[in-house]
Scaffold this motif. Structure first.
Motif, PDB file in Angstrom:
ATOM      1  N   UNK A 453       0.827  -1.217   0.000  1.00 12.45           N
ATOM      2  CA  UNK A 453       0.000   0.000   0.000  1.00 12.45           C
ATOM      3  C   UNK A 453       0.856   1.260   0.000  1.00 12.45           C
ATOM      4  N   UNK A 454       0.189   2.389  -0.295  1.00 10.85           N
ATOM      5  CA  UNK A 454       0.889   3.680  -0.290  1.00 10.85           C
ATOM      6  C   UNK A 454       0.354   4.567   0.828  1.00 10.85           C
ATOM      7  N   UNK A 455       1.038   5.676   1.049  1.00  9.80           N
ATOM      8  CA  UNK A 455       0.583   6.683   2.027  1.00  9.80           C
ATOM      9  C   UNK A 455       0.242   6.110   3.399  1.00  9.80           C
ATOM     10  N   UNK A 456       1.195   5.444   3.991  1.00 12.33           N
ATOM     11  CA  UNK A 456       0.912   4.830   5.298  1.00 12.33           C
ATOM     12  C   UNK A 456       1.281   5.725   6.479  1.00 12.33           C
ATOM     13  N   UNK A 457       1.930   6.857   6.223  1.00 11.67           N
ATOM     14  CA  UNK A 457       2.396   7.696   7.335  1.00 11.67           C
ATOM     15  C   UNK A 457       1.240   8.079   8.262  1.00 11.67           C
ATOM     16  N   UNK A 458       1.456   7.868   9.540  1.00 11.77           N
ATOM     17  CA  UNK A 458       0.437   8.233  10.529  1.00 11.77           C
ATOM     18  C   UNK A 458      -0.619   7.162  10.723  1.00 11.77           C
ATOM     19  N   UNK A 459      -0.538   6.079   9.949  1.00  8.68           N
ATOM     20  CA  UNK A 459      -1.554   5.026  10.091  1.00  8.68           C
ATOM     21  C   UNK A 459      -1.099   3.912  11.030  1.00  8.68           C
ATOM     22  N   UNK A 460      -2.061   3.196  11.566  1.00 12.34           N
ATOM     23  CA  UNK A 460      -1.770   2.009  12.377  1.00 12.34           C
ATOM     24  C   UNK A 460      -1.946   0.793  11.484  1.00 12.34           C
ATOM     25  N   UNK A 461      -0.912  -0.036  11.382  1.00 13.67           N
ATOM     26  CA  UNK A 461      -1.019  -1.214  10.513  1.00 13.67           C
ATOM     27  C   UNK A 461      -0.499  -2.452  11.266  1.00 13.67           C
TER      28      UNK A 461
END
Ligand code: 5AD
Ligand code: SF4
Length: 479
Positions: A453-461
């Motif tokens: 995936x793209x644009x993961x900054x700041x996300x919880x994964x």
């Protein structure tokens, strides 16, 4: 809802600084004792500032608040050091090396442009006071770490042409609160809940540089947490030199554990960390709260300093090895695994080979997930600085290397056991060259991972660990 409260424009602390000559241009150089014009007469339009920070997270956060004070006053953040009209050094004096680093940095400004006004803030400012003006006459402002509340007045003096503006007042019961804080990190917000220190560890300069302990009112803390949540922060790190000796000074009078629970209950907050805990104020209720409240991160940083009870006594740490280990046993008995990290000092005066061995066996017994190890460094005004039986420098270095090797082995073994496990990661960085994302688990483990995936900054994964090193884990996002 967005607020003016939090502004992160660009990185607050410079990481790589340009060398002065190329940054400012040779024509900008002046002899050492040139009289510097004041801020207001040299700068048309908004004055620009640049802060360089040394030392701990408390200092990093103080710099964020100082930046807030400056922005509120109409200053602008400079894009780099060369463009700044006002350069502020927020300094550290915990070990001699840290202090030397500041003086050598200041030395680089000897021939810098007179358009630059230089300020020294923080612990070294407090410790050295007037001496800074003597050693670096190009400095115009010296402000100790307990005097930040006076910054607006001090800046006025500076703007009116003041040459040797100084405040070193330690006698305060107030904390440093600002209308604006220019936060550096868009994902994790630091928040100081207690300043200063009432302990008297014999090696430590902090009680002399940061003054007596003073806690911030719980209402003020909680309304800041709510504003941070509104601004999009999900992780809060509560800070204090002895964070767990927090005592609410307001009529509500809540204790540290109640504050932890209240912060964790704020809507939108998913992670709450706190550092640094003193073992003496580390009670079972803290572990119970972590066990019960998922938003309280499963990580405790509990500096032990030494594994030898006689050295702990000489350090005035107020606990024995066994008392410390009892607290560790509460952490280990929790129903969810809680990661443990610590600080140790090797080569304290009088530390025998047997004492040092006890530190090594403590590392084995506890099985920390991370250790910050330091060579003892004598500091001014501390009782340890006049103690007999100094350990020779080479022996300190040897002990440091032995302790670090031992801990490295421990971490390799502990991290290896995590291969195959999955962790929730708050993503805070992207390594383009490696094609990896990076972030931390709630236990504060650094995890580098790949994701389609793209644009993961700041996300919880969710990330499954595939490999483990001594200091970090590697994995793939579970999709
Ligand atoms: N020498 C070496 N290490 C020190 N620390 C504090 N004072 C000294 C000193 N004089 C270490 C302690 C503390 C950490 C922040 O720095 O381990 O927990
Ligand atoms: Fe220094 Fe001890 Fe206070 Fe920590 S508790 S800041 S080591 S005096």
């Amino acid at each position: 809802m967005s607020k003016a409260f939090d502004i992160w424009i660009e990185s607050l602390a410079a990481t790589a600084l340009p060398s002065l000559p190329s940054a400012t241009g040779a024509g900008d150089y002046y002899p050492e004792r040139v009289v510097r014009p004041n801020l207001s007469s040299t700068v048309a339009g908004g004055k620009r500032f640049h802060i360089e920070t040394f030392g701990c997270q408390m200092n990093a956060h103080d710099s964020e608040k100082v930046a807030g004070v400056l922005l509120e006053r109409g200053y602008r953040a400079a894009e780099n050091l060369a463009q700044a009209d006002l350069v502020l050094y927020n300094t550290c004096s915990i070990r001699e090396k840290a202090a030397q680093k500041v003086f050598s940095r200041l030395g680089e400004f000897r021939y810098a442009s007179p358009r630059k006004v230089i300020a020294v803030l923080g612990c070294l400012a407090q410790q050295e006071g007037e001496e800074i003006f003597e050693r670096a006459p190009w400095v115009s402002l010296v402000c100790g770490s307990a005097s930040y509340r006076k910054l607006p007045e001090l800046l006025t003096e500076l703007e009116e042409g003041g040459r040797r503006v100084m405040s070193l007042d330690l006698d305060t019961d107030e904390t440093f609160e600002t209308e604006i804080t220019r936060r550096d990190n868009p994902f994790r917000a630091y928040l100081t809940i207690i300043e200063g220190c009432d302990y008297a560890c014999s090696y430590c300069v902090v009680p002399h540089t940061r003054g007596p302990e003073r806690s911030r009112a719980s209402d003020s803390i909680l309304s800041e947490v709510r504003r941070l949540a509104d601004a999009g922060y999900t992780e809060i790190q509560l800070l204090g030199q002895t964070v767990n000796s927090y005592r609410d000074p307001s009529p509500r009078g809540i204790d540290f554990v109640a504050l932890l629970r209240a912060v964790a209950a704020v809507e939108g907050i998913r992670r709450v960390r706190f550092t640094t805990s003193h073992p003496n104020d580390f009670h079972r209720e803290i572990v119970e709260a972590i066990d019960e409240v998922p938003a309280l991160c499963d990580h405790v940083h509990l500096p032990v300093q030494s594994g030898s009870t006689s050295i702990l006594r000489a350090m005035r740490r107020t606990y024995t090895r066994d008392e410390y280990l009892e607290k560790i046993s509460w952490v280990r008995a929790a129903s969810r695994p809680i990661s443990l990290t610590t600080d140790i000092i090797v080569g304290f005066p009088g530390e025998t080979e047997e004492d040092f061995e006890e530190t090594l066996t403590l590392l084995d017994t506890v099985g920390y997930d991370g250790v910050f190890s330091f060579k003892y460094s004598p500091r001014p005004n501390t009782t340890a600085s006049s103690m007999a039986d100094a350990v020779p420098e080479e022996e300190k270095s040897r002990r440091l290397a032995v302790a670090m090797d031992r801990q490295r082995e421990i971490q390799i073994a502990r991290n290896q056991k995590l291969v195959g496990a999955a962790f929730e990661i708050l993503v805070d960085a992207r390594h383009e060259a490696r094609g990896q994302w990076a972030g931390r688990s709630t236990s504060n483990r650094m995890v580098n991972f790949t994701s389609p995936r793209e644009n993961l900054l700041g996300q919880y994964v969710q990330v499954k660990v595939t490999r483990a090193g001594p200091n970090s884990l590697v994995g793939d996002e579970v999709v």
